[in-house]
Design an enzyme around this catalytic site. Structure first.
Site, short mmCIF file in Angstrom:
data_model
loop_
_atom_site.label_atom_id
_atom_site.label_comp_id
_atom_site.label_asym_id
_atom_site.label_seq_id
_atom_site.Cartn_x
_atom_site.Cartn_y
_atom_site.Cartn_z
N GLY A 1 6.13 -2.18 3.53
CA GLY A 1 5.81 -2.74 4.84
C GLY A 1 6.38 -4.13 5.03
O GLY A 1 7.29 -4.56 4.30
N ASP A 2 5.81 -4.84 6.00
CA ASP A 2 6.30 -6.15 6.39
C ASP A 2 6.42 -7.14 5.21
O ASP A 2 7.44 -7.81 5.05
CB ASP A 2 5.33 -6.70 7.45
N ARG B 1 -5.23 -1.81 9.05
CA ARG B 1 -5.20 -3.27 8.91
C ARG B 1 -5.41 -3.94 10.27
O ARG B 1 -6.44 -3.71 10.88
CB ARG B 1 -3.88 -3.71 8.25
N ASP C 1 2.78 -0.28 11.61
CA ASP C 1 2.75 -1.61 12.23
C ASP C 1 4.03 -2.43 12.00
O ASP C 1 3.99 -3.66 11.95
CB ASP C 1 1.53 -2.40 11.71
N ARG D 1 1.04 -5.26 -5.03
CA ARG D 1 1.30 -6.42 -4.17
C ARG D 1 1.47 -7.59 -5.13
O ARG D 1 0.53 -7.91 -5.86
CB ARG D 1 0.16 -6.66 -3.20
N ASP E 1 -0.06 2.35 8.46
CA ASP E 1 -0.51 1.53 9.61
C ASP E 1 0.44 1.64 10.82
O ASP E 1 0.07 1.27 11.93
CB ASP E 1 -0.61 0.06 9.20
N GLY F 1 0.84 -1.20 0.00
CA GLY F 1 0.00 0.00 0.00
C GLY F 1 0.88 1.25 0.00
O GLY F 1 1.87 1.30 0.71
N THR G 1 4.35 2.83 5.72
CA THR G 1 2.95 2.39 5.74
C THR G 1 2.16 3.26 6.70
O THR G 1 2.68 3.60 7.78
CB THR G 1 2.79 0.90 6.13
O1 F6P Z 1 -1.48 -1.30 4.67
C1 F6P Z 1 -2.04 -0.10 4.29
C2 F6P Z 1 -3.53 -0.24 4.09
O2 F6P Z 1 -4.02 1.04 3.71
C3 F6P Z 1 -4.30 -0.78 5.28
O3 F6P Z 1 -4.54 0.19 6.26
C4 F6P Z 1 -5.55 -1.27 4.61
O4 F6P Z 1 -6.14 -2.32 5.35
C5 F6P Z 1 -5.04 -1.78 3.29
O5 F6P Z 1 -3.80 -1.15 3.05
C6 F6P Z 1 -5.96 -1.52 2.12
O6 F6P Z 1 -5.41 -2.11 1.01
P1 F6P Z 1 -5.90 -1.87 -0.49
O7 F6P Z 1 -5.30 -0.60 -0.97
O8 F6P Z 1 -5.41 -3.05 -1.24
O9 F6P Z 1 -7.40 -1.77 -0.45
#
Ligand code: F6P
Length: 336
Positions: free
Chosen positions: A106-107, A181, A139, A76, A137, A15, A135
């Protein structure tokens, strides 16, 4: 002992987060100023698999420090999780003559980077990887701070302040879902900063009666006529919470899911500055011959932590902040 580095790759993956561009700029400019080549890999790890790359020079990162999103796009990659995908990625690394990769994300991004470096070693190739945590998050276990978190907090606050205006006029209850998340950092910080009536986070088991009903009742007793409930996406759905508030308290809340708006926008000073320091440190770590590592913040300092060890680190739950939140959201009744 210094290991020779002639050319590095840089990519953003997972993300996006405000400040990724500032990190790309810092990595590129540091590489150029240290006399090493820099290649931008586009669309995350998919770019390595598909040979999708662009040359990076000082001017290619001009005027991006203030921009949200990422110049290199992000994704991703499912294919990269398989050895066959990584084998293709290694072919691109050989083609480009990369000695190292700086992966911003991120992770999942870092786990992919480590798997790539290990697979390279199995074939006798040296490819060191450095991770930069970015990120919204916040996290990442090894780092107190991740690029993008402050910008996302500020975006949430701006939106919630606006919601409050109309909730106050109509004497309503607002239920706002924020991202994160599986982590509740965004909700926790935002909840404190907007003066929420109640905040739900995944790190603490939700007791609806204690965490919502009781708080709204107390706020009512303290003569509050509008209520702001902040829900971390990992703690539940704002739509469900809104429905239960209606059933149990007989009030008619308005639900807002902030969604991806939280990930956009110009990065704050904190994100630009942290990204610049981390980007610089990432390239210097490669030049200094450091093993695979993650650049992290620890008590305000920028450090590098060996990647495998860094990936095992856990962030302790911020109990003190939670207690502050609890203390500030628990109105005991009218003024005395
Ligand atoms: O990891 C970042 C994040 O924005 C999270 O907070 C959220 O759950 C997720 O990515 C959303 O992902 P996507 O952009 O694939 O909908």
């Amino acid at each position: 002992m210094e290991k020779q580095v002639k050319r590095i790759g840089v990519l953003t993956s997972g993300g996006d987060a405000p400040g990724m561009n500032a990190a790309l700029r810092a990595v590129t400019r540091t590489a150029v100023n240290q006399g090493i080549g820099c290649v931008g890999i586009r669309r995350g790890w998919n770019g390595l698999i598909n040979s999708d790359f662009i040359p990076m020079g000082s001017s290619s990162v001009s005027h991006i420090i203030n921009k949200g999103g990422t110049l290199l796009y992000t994704a991703r990659s499912m294919d990269f999780m398989e050895p066959a995908g990584r084998a293709k990625a290694l072919d691109t690394c050989r083609l480009l003559g990369l000695d190292g990769i700086v992966a911003i994300g991120g992770d999942g991004t870092f786990r992919g980077a480590l798997a790539l470096s290990r697979q390279a070693a199995e074939t006798g190739m040296s490819l060191r990887v450095v991770g930069i945590p970015a990120t919204i998050d916040n996290d990442i276990g090894c780092s107190h701070y991740t690029i993008g978190f402050d910008s996302a907090c500020n975006t949430c606050i701006e939106c919630i302040d606006k919601l409050r205006d109309t909730m106050q006029s109509h004497e309503r209850c607002s239920v706002v879902e924020v991202m994160g998340r599986h982590a509740g950092y965004l909700a926790l910080y935002v909840g404190i900063a907007v003066g929420a009536t109640a905040v739900l986070i995944p790190e603490r088991e939700v007791d609806f009666e204690r965490d919502i009903v009781e708080k709204i009742r107390r706020a009512r007793l303290a003569n509050t006529t509008h209520y702001m409930v902040v829900v971390a996406e990992g703690a539940g759905s704002a739509i469900d919470i809104g429905r239960r508030i209606h059933e149990e308290l007989g009030i008619d809340p308005r639900v807002t899911v902030l969604g991806h708006i939280q990930r956009g926008g110009s990065p704050t000073a904190r994100d630009r500055e942290t990204a610049s320091r981390m980007g610089y440190r990432a390239v210097m770590a490669l030049l200094e011959g450091k093993d695979n590592c993650i650049i992290a913040t620890q008590n305000g300092k920028i450090v590098d932590i060996e990647m495998e060890e860094a990936l095992q680190m856990k962030k302790p739950f911020q109990m003190e902040r939670y207690q502050i939140l609890e203390s500030l959201t628990n109105s005991k009744g009218p003024d005395i």
